[in-house]
Design a protein around this motif. Structure first.
Motif, PDB file in Angstrom:
ATOM      1  N   TYR A   1      13.226  13.759 -90.261  1.00 41.24           N
ATOM      2  CA  TYR A   1      13.879  15.458 -90.039  1.00 41.24           C
ATOM      3  C   TYR A   1      14.834  14.940 -89.209  1.00 41.24           C
ATOM      4  N   ASN A   2      15.992  15.693 -89.004  1.00 40.44           N
ATOM      5  CA  ASN A   2      16.797  16.042 -88.399  1.00 40.44           C
ATOM      6  C   ASN A   2      16.997  17.225 -87.462  1.00 40.44           C
ATOM      7  N   TYR A   3      15.386  16.891 -86.410  1.00 41.12           N
ATOM      8  CA  TYR A   3      15.354  18.381 -85.214  1.00 41.12           C
ATOM      9  C   TYR A   3      16.283  19.243 -85.287  1.00 41.12           C
TER      10      TYR A   3
ATOM     11  N   ALA B   1      10.304  17.065 -74.268  1.00 43.27           N
ATOM     12  CA  ALA B   1      11.233  17.203 -72.553  1.00 43.27           C
ATOM     13  C   ALA B   1      12.838  17.926 -74.006  1.00 43.27           C
ATOM     14  N   ASP B   2      13.275  17.598 -73.496  1.00 40.67           N
ATOM     15  CA  ASP B   2      14.612  17.848 -73.577  1.00 40.67           C
ATOM     16  C   ASP B   2      15.276  16.702 -74.876  1.00 40.67           C
ATOM     17  N   SER B   3      14.817  15.994 -76.251  1.00 44.14           N
ATOM     18  CA  SER B   3      14.968  14.841 -77.042  1.00 44.14           C
ATOM     19  C   SER B   3      14.865  15.617 -78.227  1.00 44.14           C
ATOM     20  N   GLY B   4      15.484  15.306 -79.117  1.00 42.14           N
ATOM     21  CA  GLY B   4      15.854  16.300 -80.081  1.00 42.14           C
ATOM     22  C   GLY B   4      16.509  15.137 -81.415  1.00 42.14           C
ATOM     23  N   GLY B   5      16.761  14.961 -83.017  1.00 42.41           N
ATOM     24  CA  GLY B   5      17.383  14.099 -84.063  1.00 42.41           C
ATOM     25  C   GLY B   5      16.253  13.461 -84.241  1.00 42.41           C
TER      26      GLY B   5
END
Length: 200
Positions: A99-101, A107-111
């Motif tokens: 999934y592309n969060y 923390a500052d993570s994503g994607g």
């Protein structure tokens, strides 16, 4: 998201369009795949809130299937093949269940790859921009300062998949990547022949 990240990337690619800002959605049931002639890639990409529901390859929803196909498309668009795709897919399964969060969930993570802007993977928007995130992971994204696959292990094809994924990601749970190699290879076998390389 800047306007440059919201524009269609290609009308010749053969995939369903996602919708930006679906972070509050809990299902993709309302997103019906178009016929092959109508499908296209855009960066109005599908996003989901984070869950810890696990990954079941034979119970993937439309979001996960399209993201898996897009990983394969971008990898092959850079003239990389099965091994690079397997590494990228196994990593994205572990990091995001494909999934592309949209929000920052750790923390500052994503994607797709849970990349962190503070670790040199790009800006907040860039780590959530699917094509840029895949390219950063592969080491072909000019926007990212962190070493990707090609910088960390130019001979990646001779590596154990789990070990080389860990080399790029630096996870606190390195054993998880190897656990998803079989699923990643199945995804390649299932979809690679039907996915055009994405070069735009």
């Amino acid at each position: 998201m800047t306007s440059a990240l919201n524009t269609p990337l290609s009308r010749r690619s053969l995939f369903v369009t996602g919708v930006l800002g679906l972070a509050t959605a809990t299902t993709a049931a309302t997103i019906a795949p178009a016929s092959a002639a109508e499908q296209e890639w855009t960066e109005e990409f599908m996003t989901r809130p984070e869950t810890r529901e696990g990954f079941a390859i034979d119970a993937m929803d439309d979001w996960q299937v399209e993201n898996a196909k897009f990983v394969i498309a971008v990898v092959t668009g850079h003239d990389l093949g099965e091994e690079a795709a397997t590494i990228a897919l196994a990593t994205a399964i572990v990091e995001s269940w494909l999934y592309n969060y949209e929000p920052a969930v750790d923390a500052d993570s994503g994607g797709l790859f849970q990349q962190r802007p503070s670790m040199g993977w790009g800006s907040y928007d860039e780590v959530r921009h699917k094509k840029l995130a895949i390219e950063a992971f592969l080491g072909v994204g000019e926007h990212a300062a962190a070493p990707g696959l090609l910088q960390a292990a130019p001979d990646y094809a001779s590596w154990d998949v789990g070990a080389v994924a860990q080399l790029v990601q630096g996870s606190a749970h390195p054993e998880r990547y190897g656990q998803q190699v079989a699923a990643a290879r199945t995804l390649w076998d299932r979809y690679a022949d039907d996915v055009e390389p994405y070069t735009d």
